[in-house]
Design an enzyme around this catalytic site. Structure first.
Site, PDB file in Angstrom:
ATOM      1  N   HIS A 165      25.138  33.174  36.695  1.00 41.39           N
ATOM      2  CA  HIS A 165      25.104  34.479  37.208  1.00 41.39           C
ATOM      3  C   HIS A 165      23.946  35.495  36.939  1.00 41.39           C
ATOM      4  O   HIS A 165      23.626  36.282  37.657  1.00 41.39           O
ATOM      5  CB  HIS A 165      26.296  35.233  36.719  1.00 41.39           C
ATOM      6  CG  HIS A 165      26.790  36.685  37.344  1.00 41.39           C
ATOM      7  ND1 HIS A 165      26.934  36.827  38.392  1.00 41.39           N
ATOM      8  CD2 HIS A 165      26.828  37.967  36.635  1.00 41.39           C
ATOM      9  CE1 HIS A 165      27.196  38.397  38.690  1.00 41.39           C
ATOM     10  NE2 HIS A 165      27.043  38.678  37.814  1.00 41.39           N
ATOM     11  N   LYS A 166      23.382  35.388  35.610  1.00 39.21           N
ATOM     12  CA  LYS A 166      22.370  35.658  34.908  1.00 39.21           C
ATOM     13  C   LYS A 166      21.697  34.955  34.343  1.00 39.21           C
ATOM     14  O   LYS A 166      22.474  34.147  33.469  1.00 39.21           O
ATOM     15  CB  LYS A 166      22.775  36.919  34.319  1.00 39.21           C
ATOM     16  CG  LYS A 166      23.355  38.054  35.019  1.00 39.21           C
ATOM     17  CD  LYS A 166      23.465  39.587  34.428  1.00 39.21           C
ATOM     18  CE  LYS A 166      24.107  40.662  35.133  1.00 39.21           C
ATOM     19  NZ  LYS A 166      24.152  41.916  34.251  1.00 39.21           N
ATOM     20  N   ASP A 176      31.579  37.363  40.850  1.00 38.44           N
ATOM     21  CA  ASP A 176      30.781  38.577  41.465  1.00 38.44           C
ATOM     22  C   ASP A 176      29.530  38.139  42.068  1.00 38.44           C
ATOM     23  O   ASP A 176      29.054  38.569  43.205  1.00 38.44           O
ATOM     24  CB  ASP A 176      30.371  39.323  40.007  1.00 38.44           C
ATOM     25  CG  ASP A 176      31.255  39.604  39.189  1.00 38.44           C
ATOM     26  OD1 ASP A 176      32.193  38.790  38.909  1.00 38.44           O
ATOM     27  OD2 ASP A 176      31.414  40.713  38.509  1.00 38.44           O
ATOM     28  N   ARG A 246      38.758  42.698  40.735  1.00 35.21           N
ATOM     29  CA  ARG A 246      37.801  43.024  41.448  1.00 35.21           C
ATOM     30  C   ARG A 246      36.840  41.846  41.498  1.00 35.21           C
ATOM     31  O   ARG A 246      36.007  41.566  42.514  1.00 35.21           O
ATOM     32  CB  ARG A 246      36.740  44.095  40.822  1.00 35.21           C
ATOM     33  CG  ARG A 246      35.414  44.465  41.673  1.00 35.21           C
ATOM     34  CD  ARG A 246      34.999  45.821  41.436  1.00 35.21           C
ATOM     35  NE  ARG A 246      34.293  46.001  40.204  1.00 35.21           N
ATOM     36  CZ  ARG A 246      34.588  47.084  39.373  1.00 35.21           C
ATOM     37  NH1 ARG A 246      35.170  48.051  39.526  1.00 35.21           N
ATOM     38  NH2 ARG A 246      33.827  46.985  38.362  1.00 35.21           N
ATOM     39  N   GLY A 249      37.927  40.310  44.353  1.00 36.16           N
ATOM     40  CA  GLY A 249      37.592  41.088  45.873  1.00 36.16           C
ATOM     41  C   GLY A 249      36.269  40.825  45.987  1.00 36.16           C
ATOM     42  O   GLY A 249      35.762  40.507  46.993  1.00 36.16           O
TER      43      GLY A 249
END
Length: 656
Positions: A165-166, A176, A246, A249
């Protein structure tokens, strides 16, 4: 359910109700486009929020992003504005997106303020940049997109090939990241011919679907540490403890947005659709039955301290409604989207004294590890601050609004295919990065010349778009209910034109006679072929005359104005259209002139056997005339929607 599951009278009533819904929607669509302002009582919820954003945050400088910071928060906000532009044709929305991107993109394509720290978050705003490139064709935006694509190529990966992710979160995939990277990558691959990227796009998304599932609920956990080294990671699975709303989402939106670009003949297309269906089924089960909303921590419904969260509720509503409209999700999921939308507006939206809208109830952030340490537990997610007018929530709200604005008609043409000719008009151009693409009256062309907004008009009713890059055959046409030929090439447009011939004309006429709906769009004497095109048109009682009519010099738009009367079954209301530099039509054999301007026939209809033909003297619906950036006063956007509904042959619009 299938039609046979209903008594005949019940089925008739249901179809009548659907027809009434479409008629009401079309009547509204034919009205002048709403130029919404904060507090405009006639505007839709999405238009009100878009107007609020433009008023509160000039050029995208929200409270989260601030001036000069290339950030995903602003990118999501611009995604929402883009969604509204695509369903309203309000050119001010695109102007806002472009101004926002222009704060960062230098003339040489460098991105001012870019954080070169191998974080997927900083890829997301590339979607807005890429949209501006596709519309304007300005090479600087292509160069910026190319830079982001190169940064993704250098992104560290887990042992199984998943993006970290990072860089500061080694060996970790977060949900995300699916939204931050993959929709941009898919759009980039489709735009610049990087077809090999689709293999890895599918790999990233399917890795998450395979490894991050909560076995009890079918939902996906927020994070997965493949090395199982992080304190928050389960030592057996590597998963974080909870399902954060989220995060789920982000993943749901990533799937429906990637599928916009993903080739249908790709081996992994079906797997991505299955992942969407599987995850959305779990999301629908997690929806609160009373409010229609979703919880901050989805696996603890109603537990003390848990709360309904705005951004996740908007994201799920968007993904459900869009998935239904795309034909990937069952029609019954529209009801879940509707419950979510109603709950969002009841719980989270208030109108301020100045008429602007406020979205309440968005959690600011959610993460894993880092400093201070984030455990990913239930208590952790409840400890993060909740804010008003968070740009991530506002962007997701407008995305949901853009889909709910189409929801009442989204399944009326499900199963129907609209086929665009790419043989008689087969012009190509080089992109700013050197690959060759079809353009000029094509679904995939977002520039002034393209038909991308016309395509969205058909997609509004749930139809499928296709392109025919070869001469029409009976087998190819049999798969389509609508076939469109726009401005066939002449040598001035294409050094190697494919002309209409008798065999092709006869094939098309037979298809129309058997029930096909044909749209013929001509052009003026210098910009299209007439002699060969009329081999087809003449058989249908339509003859395009090779003249230059409605000639416009400079910005004297009045010379191109055409008064369109209300036409039952086609245009519910009279309006003024714009057609610059056109041919004219002569009708015979029962074809009927339906629009005449200064003695020139501009539109004609022919009922031929079981099928129908609409002929227009101009390509008319290309983006320059429909996207609201220049000529929105002429209602090309609304007229395109009306013609799409007519062509799709809905029962109440099928009358002469």
């Amino acid at each position: 359910m299938l039609d046979g599951d209903f008594p005949e009278i019940a089925l008739h009533l249901l179809k009548s109700l659907a027809a009434t819904v479409l008629t009401v929607t079309l009547a509204a669509a034919a009205q002048p486009p709403a130029q919404a302002t904060p507090g405009d009582a006639q505007a839709t919820p999405g238009q009100k929020m878009a107007a609020t954003v433009i008023a509160k945050w000039p050029a995208g400088s929200s409270s989260q992003s601030g001036p000069g910071k290339w950030a995903y928060e602003e990118g999501v906000l611009l995604d929402g504005i883009a969604g509204m532009w695509h369903v309203t044709g309000d050119g001010r929305d695109f102007a806002y997106i472009k101004a926002s991107v222009d704060k960062y993109v230098e003339p040489d394509g460098a991105i001012r303020g870019y954080n070169d720290q191998h974080t997927l978050d900083d890829i997301e705003m590339g979607r807005a940049d890429l949209l501006v490139y596709r519309v304007t064709q300005d090479p600087k935006y292509a160069k910026a997109a190319e830079f982001l694509h190169e940064r993704l190529a250098a992104q560290p990966r887990t042992a199984s090939g998943g993006y970290w992710h990072k860089q500061v979160y080694p060996n970790q995939m977060w949900l995300d990241g699916a939204y931050m990277a993959e929709p941009f990558r898919a759009a980039y691959a489709a735009t610049f011919g990087e077809s090999a990227d689709f293999d890895d796009i599918a790999h990233q998304l399917l890795l998450m679907d395979q490894h991050m599932r909560d076995t009890k609920t079918g939902l996906l956990r927020h994070g997965w540490d493949e090395s199982k080294a992080m304190p928050w990671a389960d030592k057996a699975t590597g998963l974080s403890p909870e399902v954060w709303g989220r995060a789920m989402g982000w993943y749901a939106m990533a799937l429906v947005d990637v599928l916009d670009w993903f080739p249908k003949d790709h081996p992994q297309h079906a797997a991505l659709v299955a992942a969407l269906q599987r995850n959305m089924a779990a999301i629908v089960k997690a929806q609160d039955p009373a409010s229609g909303l979703w919880w901050q921590v989805m696996t603890h419904p109603g537990e003390k301290g848990n709360y309904f969260e705005a951004s996740a509720s908007c994201m799920f509503t968007y993904a459900l409604a869009k998935g239904v409209r795309q034909g990937y999700l069952p029609v019954t999921d529209e009801a879940a989207a509707r419950r979510g939308w109603d709950g969002i507006n009841a719980k989270f939206i208030t109108t301020d004294a100045d008429g602007t809208e406020t979205l309440h109830g968005t959690v600011r952030v959610g993460g894993l590890g880092g400093k201070p340490y984030r455990s990913g537990t239930f208590d952790y997610y409840l400890s993060e601050k909740v804010a008003d007018d968070d740009s991530k929530g506002v962007g997701a709200y407008m995305l949901a609004a853009s889909e709910m604005q189409q929801a009442s008609t989204a399944t009326l043409a499900r199963g129907k295919t609209v086929l665009m000719d790419a043989w008689f008009n087969s012009q190509t151009r080089k992109t700013a990065l050197g690959n060759t693409e079809l353009f000029h009256y094509k679904w995939t062309d977002d520039s002034n010349n393209g038909y991308s907004l016309f395509g969205r008009a058909f997609r509004r009713y749930g139809a499928t778009l296709a392109t025919l890059p070869a001469a029409p055959t009976a087998a190819a046409l049999a798969k389509a209910q609508v076939y469109i030929i726009a401005s066939p090439d002449n040598p001035s447009k294409n050094p190697n034109p494919h002309y209409m011939d008798k065999a092709s004309a006869d094939t098309i006429v037979t298809w129309v006679r058997n029930g096909g709906n044909l749209l013929l769009f001509s052009n003026d004497r210098d910009n299209t072929d007439f002699n060969h095109f009329n081999l087809l048109a003449d058989q249908l009682g339509i003859h395009f005359n090779p003249v230059l009519s409605h000639h416009v010099v400079g910005d004297d738009h009045t010379a191109g104005e055409v008064a369109i009367p209300a036409i039952p079954g086609l245009f519910p209301h009279a309006f003024t259209a714009y057609m610059k530099d056109t041919s004219t039509i002569t009708v015979s054999k029962g074809a009927k002139a339906i629009v005449t301007d200064h003695g020139d026939v501009m539109l004609a209809i022919a009922h031929f056997g079981k099928g129908r033909v609409l002929a227009v003297v101009d390509p008319w619906f290309y983006n320059e005339y429909a996207d609201g950036r220049k000529l929105g006063q002429y209602h090309g956007f609304e007229a395109a929607r009306d013609v799409a509904a007519w062509a799709l042959g809905h029962p109440l619009l099928n009358r002469p």
